[in-house]
Design a protein around this motif. Structure first.
Motif, mmCIF file in Angstrom:
data_model
loop_
_atom_site.group_PDB
_atom_site.id
_atom_site.type_symbol
_atom_site.label_atom_id
_atom_site.label_comp_id
_atom_site.label_asym_id
_atom_site.label_seq_id
_atom_site.Cartn_x
_atom_site.Cartn_y
_atom_site.Cartn_z
ATOM 1 N N GLU A 93 0.846 -1.192 0.000
ATOM 2 C CA GLU A 93 0.000 0.000 0.000
ATOM 3 C C GLU A 93 0.880 1.239 0.000
ATOM 4 O O GLU A 93 1.891 1.303 0.693
ATOM 5 C CB GLU A 93 -0.886 -0.005 1.249
ATOM 6 N N THR A 94 0.490 2.202 -0.824
ATOM 7 C CA THR A 94 1.093 3.523 -0.780
ATOM 8 C C THR A 94 -0.029 4.513 -0.468
ATOM 9 O O THR A 94 -1.182 4.114 -0.304
ATOM 10 C CB THR A 94 1.759 3.900 -2.127
ATOM 11 N N LYS A 95 0.310 5.772 -0.445
ATOM 12 C CA LYS A 95 -0.699 6.793 -0.152
ATOM 13 C C LYS A 95 -1.847 6.764 -1.162
ATOM 14 O O LYS A 95 -3.004 6.972 -0.801
ATOM 15 C CB LYS A 95 -0.034 8.166 -0.148
ATOM 16 N N ASN A 96 -1.536 6.466 -2.419
ATOM 17 C CA ASN A 96 -2.547 6.538 -3.480
ATOM 18 C C ASN A 96 -2.868 5.203 -4.141
ATOM 19 O O ASN A 96 -3.709 5.166 -5.044
ATOM 20 C CB ASN A 96 -2.086 7.521 -4.567
ATOM 21 N N GLU A 97 -2.185 4.132 -3.762
ATOM 22 C CA GLU A 97 -2.369 2.857 -4.451
ATOM 23 C C GLU A 97 -2.489 1.707 -3.454
ATOM 24 O O GLU A 97 -1.982 1.779 -2.337
ATOM 25 C CB GLU A 97 -1.187 2.571 -5.389
ATOM 26 N N LEU A 98 -3.142 0.643 -3.920
ATOM 27 C CA LEU A 98 -3.336 -0.555 -3.106
ATOM 28 C C LEU A 98 -3.247 -1.778 -4.009
ATOM 29 O O LEU A 98 -3.773 -1.766 -5.120
ATOM 30 C CB LEU A 98 -4.705 -0.498 -2.419
ATOM 31 N N GLU A 99 -2.584 -2.810 -3.527
ATOM 32 C CA GLU A 99 -2.358 -4.025 -4.311
ATOM 33 C C GLU A 99 -3.207 -5.179 -3.769
ATOM 34 O O GLU A 99 -3.327 -5.354 -2.566
ATOM 35 C CB GLU A 99 -0.875 -4.397 -4.227
ATOM 36 N N ASN A 100 -3.778 -5.941 -4.683
ATOM 37 C CA ASN A 100 -4.560 -7.132 -4.348
ATOM 38 C C ASN A 100 -3.695 -8.149 -3.595
ATOM 39 O O ASN A 100 -2.511 -8.297 -3.870
ATOM 40 C CB ASN A 100 -5.071 -7.764 -5.654
ATOM 41 N N ILE A 101 -4.315 -8.838 -2.656
ATOM 42 C CA ILE A 101 -3.673 -9.957 -1.965
ATOM 43 C C ILE A 101 -4.247 -11.234 -2.562
ATOM 44 O O ILE A 101 -5.459 -11.427 -2.577
ATOM 45 C CB ILE A 101 -3.964 -9.941 -0.449
ATOM 46 N N SER A 102 -3.383 -12.084 -3.050
ATOM 47 C CA SER A 102 -3.800 -13.370 -3.589
ATOM 48 C C SER A 102 -3.252 -14.462 -2.682
ATOM 49 O O SER A 102 -2.040 -14.587 -2.516
ATOM 50 C CB SER A 102 -3.253 -13.549 -5.011
ATOM 51 N N MET A 103 -4.161 -15.200 -2.057
ATOM 52 C CA MET A 103 -3.764 -16.288 -1.162
ATOM 53 C C MET A 103 -4.191 -17.608 -1.787
ATOM 54 O O MET A 103 -5.334 -17.745 -2.220
ATOM 55 C CB MET A 103 -4.444 -16.127 0.207
ATOM 56 N N ARG A 104 -3.249 -18.568 -1.818
ATOM 57 C CA ARG A 104 -3.587 -19.862 -2.401
ATOM 58 C C ARG A 104 -2.957 -20.991 -1.609
ATOM 59 O O ARG A 104 -1.863 -20.852 -1.052
ATOM 60 C CB ARG A 104 -3.147 -19.954 -3.850
ATOM 61 N N ILE A 105 -3.682 -22.105 -1.569
ATOM 62 C CA ILE A 105 -3.139 -23.322 -0.977
ATOM 63 C C ILE A 105 -2.121 -23.873 -1.963
ATOM 64 O O ILE A 105 -2.417 -24.024 -3.151
ATOM 65 C CB ILE A 105 -4.263 -24.343 -0.692
ATOM 66 N N VAL A 106 -0.925 -24.176 -1.492
ATOM 67 C CA VAL A 106 0.162 -24.593 -2.387
ATOM 68 C C VAL A 106 -0.045 -26.014 -2.896
ATOM 69 O O VAL A 106 0.112 -26.286 -4.077
ATOM 70 C CB VAL A 106 1.533 -24.450 -1.683
ATOM 71 N N SER A 107 -0.420 -26.939 -2.037
ATOM 72 C CA SER A 107 -0.525 -28.348 -2.401
ATOM 73 C C SER A 107 -1.917 -28.710 -2.927
ATOM 74 O O SER A 107 -2.914 -28.132 -2.511
ATOM 75 C CB SER A 107 -0.228 -29.215 -1.179
ATOM 76 N N LYS A 108 -1.954 -29.677 -3.810
ATOM 77 C CA LYS A 108 -3.244 -30.211 -4.260
ATOM 78 C C LYS A 108 -3.876 -31.094 -3.181
ATOM 79 O O LYS A 108 -5.062 -31.372 -3.222
ATOM 80 C CB LYS A 108 -3.071 -31.020 -5.544
ATOM 81 N N THR A 109 -3.070 -31.530 -2.226
ATOM 82 C CA THR A 109 -3.553 -32.369 -1.128
ATOM 83 C C THR A 109 -3.136 -31.745 0.212
ATOM 84 O O THR A 109 -2.320 -32.306 0.936
ATOM 85 C CB THR A 109 -2.991 -33.802 -1.245
ATOM 86 N N PRO A 110 -3.701 -30.583 0.551
ATOM 87 C CA PRO A 110 -3.291 -29.894 1.778
ATOM 88 C C PRO A 110 -3.776 -30.599 3.036
ATOM 89 O O PRO A 110 -4.721 -31.382 2.990
ATOM 90 C CB PRO A 110 -3.971 -28.528 1.644
ATOM 91 N N ASP A 111 -3.117 -30.279 4.145
ATOM 92 C CA ASP A 111 -3.559 -30.848 5.418
ATOM 93 C C ASP A 111 -4.858 -30.176 5.874
ATOM 94 O O ASP A 111 -5.282 -29.152 5.339
ATOM 95 C CB ASP A 111 -2.459 -30.798 6.477
#
Length: 172
Positions: A93-111
């Protein structure tokens, strides 16, 4: 089951809101910083100091169900460790801008803990009046299911990625 969540907010704001969830589920939070060819992983235990760690070298964050041991595991993406990992990119984040947060599970078989956390996060965001859902233009589920922090997006230019500012995000 959610495998990825996109949230237009700052990383600091989001982490303050999910700190209780992280602690209740006994999850670990790490930042990755990169400076030229050097990578550094920092375990964050006191989230009040997170803003001090988000600097020009910030690259990503990781939420893990087991502690990360860089001697044993080498990487969050190692075959035996990735089942315990959610990768998060963005949130600058800056004073005039904001960036999307992308969260993903890394494994195809997560715990189980990792799956539970992402589902609980999705539910928490859906039930929070401070968040809206749906960005435009686009009719795909990706755009319809993106969350945004209402007070954070006001009067800011929104980007999917600060490094590739091609087209800003528009809130419908």
């Amino acid at each position: 089951m959610a495998t990825q969540i996109n949230i237009v907010s700052s990383i600091s704001s989001l982490v303050q809101e999910i700190e209780k969830l992280l602690k209740d589920m006994q999850l670990n939070f790490y930042l990755e910083k990169r400076d030229d060819d050097k990578k550094e992983y920092i375990k964050i235990e006191d989230f009040k100091n997170l803003d001090n760690e988000i600097d020009k070298n910030y690259y990503a964050f990781y939420i893990t169900s087991l502690p990360f041991d860089k001697e044993k595991d080498k990487s969050f993406f190692d075959d035996l460790f990735c089942v315990h990992v959610i990768e998060g990119l963005g949130g600058r984040e800056t004073k005039n801008e904001l960036e999307n947060i992308s969260m993903r599970i890394v494994s195809k078989t997560p715990d189980r803990e990792i799956k539970s956390f992402l589902n609980a996060l999705s539910k928490q965001l859906k039930n929070d009046d401070g968040y809206g859902m749906g960005i435009g233009p686009g009719s795909s589920s990706f755009y319809k299911n993106t969350f945004y922090k209402k007070d954070k997006v006001k009067n800011k230019t929104l980007w999917f990625d600060f490094k590739r500012k091609v087209q800003p995000i528009v809130i419908e």
